[in-house]
Design a protein around this motif. Structure first.
Motif, mmCIF file in Angstrom:
data_model
loop_
_atom_site.group_PDB
_atom_site.id
_atom_site.type_symbol
_atom_site.label_atom_id
_atom_site.label_comp_id
_atom_site.label_asym_id
_atom_site.label_seq_id
_atom_site.Cartn_x
_atom_site.Cartn_y
_atom_site.Cartn_z
ATOM 1 N N TRP A 43 0.888 -1.317 -0.052
ATOM 2 C CA TRP A 43 -0.082 -0.067 0.046
ATOM 3 C C TRP A 43 0.951 1.114 0.229
ATOM 4 O O TRP A 43 2.033 1.220 0.504
ATOM 5 N N ARG A 44 0.444 2.046 -0.638
ATOM 6 C CA ARG A 44 1.303 3.386 -0.626
ATOM 7 C C ARG A 44 0.264 4.793 -0.892
ATOM 8 O O ARG A 44 -0.402 4.550 -1.639
ATOM 9 N N SER A 45 0.797 5.782 -0.495
ATOM 10 C CA SER A 45 -0.106 7.164 -0.587
ATOM 11 C C SER A 45 1.127 7.987 -0.428
ATOM 12 O O SER A 45 1.437 8.304 0.789
ATOM 13 N N GLY A 46 1.378 8.690 -1.431
ATOM 14 C CA GLY A 46 2.304 9.768 -1.310
ATOM 15 C C GLY A 46 3.694 9.360 -0.574
ATOM 16 O O GLY A 46 4.085 8.091 -1.048
ATOM 17 N N ASP A 47 4.480 9.822 0.314
ATOM 18 C CA ASP A 47 5.410 9.458 1.097
ATOM 19 C C ASP A 47 5.300 8.146 1.956
ATOM 20 O O ASP A 47 6.128 7.583 2.618
ATOM 21 N N VAL A 48 3.902 7.854 2.226
ATOM 22 C CA VAL A 48 3.539 6.709 3.177
ATOM 23 C C VAL A 48 3.600 5.383 2.517
ATOM 24 O O VAL A 48 2.919 5.406 1.392
ATOM 25 N N ALA A 49 4.316 4.464 3.107
ATOM 26 C CA ALA A 49 4.347 3.156 2.350
ATOM 27 C C ALA A 49 4.167 2.091 3.368
ATOM 28 O O ALA A 49 4.827 2.302 4.486
ATOM 29 N N ILE A 50 3.614 0.851 2.943
ATOM 30 C CA ILE A 50 3.163 -0.395 3.863
ATOM 31 C C ILE A 50 3.741 -1.501 3.297
ATOM 32 O O ILE A 50 3.269 -1.654 1.970
ATOM 33 N N GLY A 51 4.428 -2.263 3.546
ATOM 34 C CA GLY A 51 4.802 -3.464 2.557
ATOM 35 C C GLY A 51 5.690 -4.340 3.423
ATOM 36 O O GLY A 51 5.862 -4.485 4.472
ATOM 37 N N LEU A 52 6.186 -5.332 2.584
ATOM 38 C CA LEU A 52 7.327 -6.353 3.073
ATOM 39 C C LEU A 52 8.724 -6.139 2.681
ATOM 40 O O LEU A 52 8.888 -5.739 1.592
ATOM 41 N N ILE A 53 9.606 -6.322 3.701
ATOM 42 C CA ILE A 53 11.029 -6.305 3.114
ATOM 43 C C ILE A 53 11.684 -7.598 3.421
ATOM 44 O O ILE A 53 11.156 -8.397 4.724
ATOM 45 N N ARG A 54 12.355 -8.236 2.386
ATOM 46 C CA ARG A 54 13.102 -9.658 2.848
ATOM 47 C C ARG A 54 14.597 -9.431 2.662
ATOM 48 O O ARG A 54 15.081 -8.603 1.784
ATOM 49 N N VAL A 55 15.073 -9.989 3.664
ATOM 50 C CA VAL A 55 16.678 -9.711 3.518
ATOM 51 C C VAL A 55 17.224 -11.271 3.733
ATOM 52 O O VAL A 55 16.824 -12.169 4.547
ATOM 53 N N GLU A 56 18.118 -11.575 2.554
ATOM 54 C CA GLU A 56 18.478 -12.807 2.439
ATOM 55 C C GLU A 56 19.614 -13.250 3.393
ATOM 56 O O GLU A 56 20.113 -12.197 3.930
ATOM 57 N N ALA A 57 19.591 -14.732 3.646
ATOM 58 C CA ALA A 57 20.623 -15.176 4.762
ATOM 59 C C ALA A 57 22.028 -14.506 4.099
ATOM 60 O O ALA A 57 22.536 -14.675 2.952
ATOM 61 N N GLY A 110 16.948 -16.551 6.129
ATOM 62 C CA GLY A 110 16.560 -15.053 5.781
ATOM 63 C C GLY A 110 15.855 -14.576 6.933
ATOM 64 O O GLY A 110 15.519 -15.057 7.727
ATOM 65 N N VAL A 111 15.176 -13.404 6.767
ATOM 66 C CA VAL A 111 14.188 -12.613 7.432
ATOM 67 C C VAL A 111 13.342 -11.804 6.615
ATOM 68 O O VAL A 111 13.607 -11.108 5.645
ATOM 69 N N THR A 112 12.117 -11.883 6.828
ATOM 70 C CA THR A 112 11.173 -11.202 6.181
ATOM 71 C C THR A 112 10.258 -10.316 7.171
ATOM 72 O O THR A 112 9.870 -10.769 8.322
ATOM 73 N N PHE A 113 9.921 -9.179 7.091
ATOM 74 C CA PHE A 113 9.272 -8.295 7.997
ATOM 75 C C PHE A 113 8.391 -7.232 7.383
ATOM 76 O O PHE A 113 8.474 -6.979 6.253
ATOM 77 N N PHE A 114 7.206 -7.110 7.834
ATOM 78 C CA PHE A 114 6.074 -6.120 7.506
ATOM 79 C C PHE A 114 6.501 -4.677 8.010
ATOM 80 O O PHE A 114 6.950 -4.775 9.195
ATOM 81 N N TYR A 115 6.666 -3.662 7.268
ATOM 82 C CA TYR A 115 6.827 -2.325 7.723
ATOM 83 C C TYR A 115 5.752 -1.257 7.309
ATOM 84 O O TYR A 115 5.061 -1.590 6.411
ATOM 85 N N THR A 116 5.878 -0.234 8.046
ATOM 86 C CA THR A 116 5.301 0.620 7.789
ATOM 87 C C THR A 116 6.111 1.968 7.777
ATOM 88 O O THR A 116 7.080 1.958 8.566
ATOM 89 N N TYR A 117 6.103 2.868 6.711
ATOM 90 C CA TYR A 117 7.013 3.961 6.570
ATOM 91 C C TYR A 117 6.095 5.187 6.560
ATOM 92 O O TYR A 117 5.318 5.283 5.611
ATOM 93 N N ARG A 118 5.936 6.075 7.776
ATOM 94 C CA ARG A 118 5.092 7.157 7.872
ATOM 95 C C ARG A 118 5.874 8.296 8.054
ATOM 96 O O ARG A 118 6.397 8.546 9.186
ATOM 97 N N PRO A 119 6.112 9.413 7.416
ATOM 98 C CA PRO A 119 6.746 10.628 7.773
ATOM 99 C C PRO A 119 5.840 11.260 8.663
ATOM 100 O O PRO A 119 4.526 11.246 8.977
ATOM 101 N N VAL A 120 6.745 12.210 9.401
ATOM 102 C CA VAL A 120 6.230 12.904 10.424
ATOM 103 C C VAL A 120 5.070 13.977 9.942
ATOM 104 O O VAL A 120 5.481 14.553 8.863
ATOM 105 N N GLU A 121 4.178 14.247 10.652
ATOM 106 C CA GLU A 121 3.034 15.162 10.396
ATOM 107 C C GLU A 121 3.533 16.276 11.011
ATOM 108 O O GLU A 121 3.457 16.510 12.257
#
Length: 127
Positions: A43-57, A110-121
């Motif tokens: 999900w994304r709107s402007g600079d706000v993003a929600i998703g998954l990040i995967r980092v391999e072993a 590896g590791v997979t994580f759900f993240y939110t990135y929300r700019p300060v209002e």
């Protein structure tokens, strides 16, 4: 925020239901200049993003700071160290603006994580 390869879009106000197969069908996009690190923007709107990040072993997500954004992180699979703490599936991390954070010591799966990135209002009413 590390720039994601996903196209700019605006999902604000749009009902979204992603079944497991829908999430799996979204391609993992490599994160710029981060070998072995991939993302899926859900999900994304402007600079706000929600998703998954995967980092391999054996890979790491380099230390970085977001001076104007909050991160919420929930580990959904695997294990790694974040902000100096060993984490496994089910762990949660809140990273406030200005805090250096990285992903190291990634487990053998590896590791997979759900993240939110929300700019300060700026000027937000905190009452």
């Amino acid at each position: 925020m590390t720039q994601l390869a996903s196209p700019v879009r605006d999902d604000l106000g749009r009902l979204m239901v992603l079944a497991t197969s829908d999430v799996e069908a979204i391609a993992w996009e490599p994160m710029a200049e981060q070998t072995g690190v991939f993302s899926k923007v859900l999900w994304r709107s402007g600079d706000v993003a929600i998703g998954l990040i995967r980092v391999e072993a054996g890979a790491e997500k380099a230390a970085h700071v977001h001076h104007g954004a909050h991160h919420h992180i929930w580990v959904v699979d695997g294990a790694a160290t974040m902000v100096g703490e060993p984490l496994t599936a089910g762990s949660y991390v809140y990273v406030p603006p200005g805090v250096l954070h990285e992903v190291t010591d990634v487990g053998p799966q590896g590791v997979t994580f759900f993240y939110t990135y929300r700019p300060v209002e700026l000027g937000a009413d905190r009452s």
